[in-house]
Design a protein around this motif. Structure first.
Motif, PDB file in Angstrom:
ATOM      1  N   SER A 150     -15.882 117.986  10.588  1.00  0.00           N
ATOM      2  CA  SER A 150     -16.596 119.249  10.636  1.00  0.00           C
ATOM      3  C   SER A 150     -15.627 120.392  10.932  1.00  0.00           C
ATOM      4  CB  SER A 150     -17.662 119.179  11.732  1.00  0.00           C
ATOM      5  OG  SER A 150     -18.232 120.441  11.938  1.00  0.00           O
ATOM      6  N   ASP A 189     -17.573 119.255  17.518  1.00  0.00           N
ATOM      7  CA  ASP A 189     -18.808 118.520  17.792  1.00  0.00           C
ATOM      8  C   ASP A 189     -19.393 118.896  19.144  1.00  0.00           C
ATOM      9  OD1 ASP A 189     -18.804 117.174  15.379  1.00  0.00           O
ATOM     10  OD2 ASP A 189     -17.573 115.541  16.162  1.00  0.00           O
ATOM     11  N   THR A 190     -18.544 119.094  20.132  1.00  0.00           N
ATOM     12  CA  THR A 190     -18.974 119.574  21.447  1.00  0.00           C
ATOM     13  C   THR A 190     -18.094 120.741  21.837  1.00  0.00           C
ATOM     14  OG1 THR A 190     -17.530 117.981  22.550  1.00  0.00           O
ATOM     15  CG2 THR A 190     -19.807 117.313  22.230  1.00  0.00           C
ATOM     16  N   SER A 192     -13.116 116.505  19.250  1.00  0.00           N
ATOM     17  CA  SER A 192     -13.886 117.611  18.711  1.00  0.00           C
ATOM     18  C   SER A 192     -14.096 117.569  17.214  1.00  0.00           C
ATOM     19  CB  SER A 192     -13.195 118.943  19.060  1.00  0.00           C
ATOM     20  OG  SER A 192     -13.113 119.087  20.441  1.00  0.00           O
TER      21      SER A 192
END
Length: 119
Positions: free
Chosen positions: A2, A6-7, A116
């Protein structure tokens, strides 16, 4: 993979550590001075390290919401500490500063990238 983390907390943690490092580098304590002198980094250029770290931290924070920015900043931090590791090795300055500070920050940056953007 991505383009947004992600966080949010791993890039924020790395940004916080880099900001602390940049703040210490404004008036470097002895261990930072010894490290920069040990790798023969010219004192006239020490200010650039503060700029690079602040920009990287800013990119990591902005990139929590802006696609691709944190990823680019994270890769830049990894490149920065890879170059620092090469400088240490070339100067044969591989004491505690190399193992704890340089490689520790490199490991943190790689860990943030994996947590991440890869997992």
């Amino acid at each position: 993979m991505s383009l947004l983390p992600d966080t949010w907390w791993p890039p924020a943690l790395l940004a916080l550590v880099l900001l602390g490092d940049a703040a210490m580098s404004v008036r470097p304590p002895r261990f930072i001075r010894d490290c920069l002198d040990g790798v023969r980094f010219p004192r006239d250029w020490w200010w650039t390290l503060v700029v690079v770290k602040v920009l990287a931290a800013s990119g990591l924070v902005v990139g929590i919401w802006a696609p691709g920015v944190a990823l680019a900043a994270n890769v830049g931090v990894i490149a920065y500490f890879l170059c620092a590791a090469v400088a240490h090795i070339r100067a044969r300055f591989t004491g505690q500063a190399f193992w704890l500070n340089c490689l520790g920050m490199l490991a943190l940056a790689v860990g943030v990238l994996v947590l991440s953007f890869v997992l």
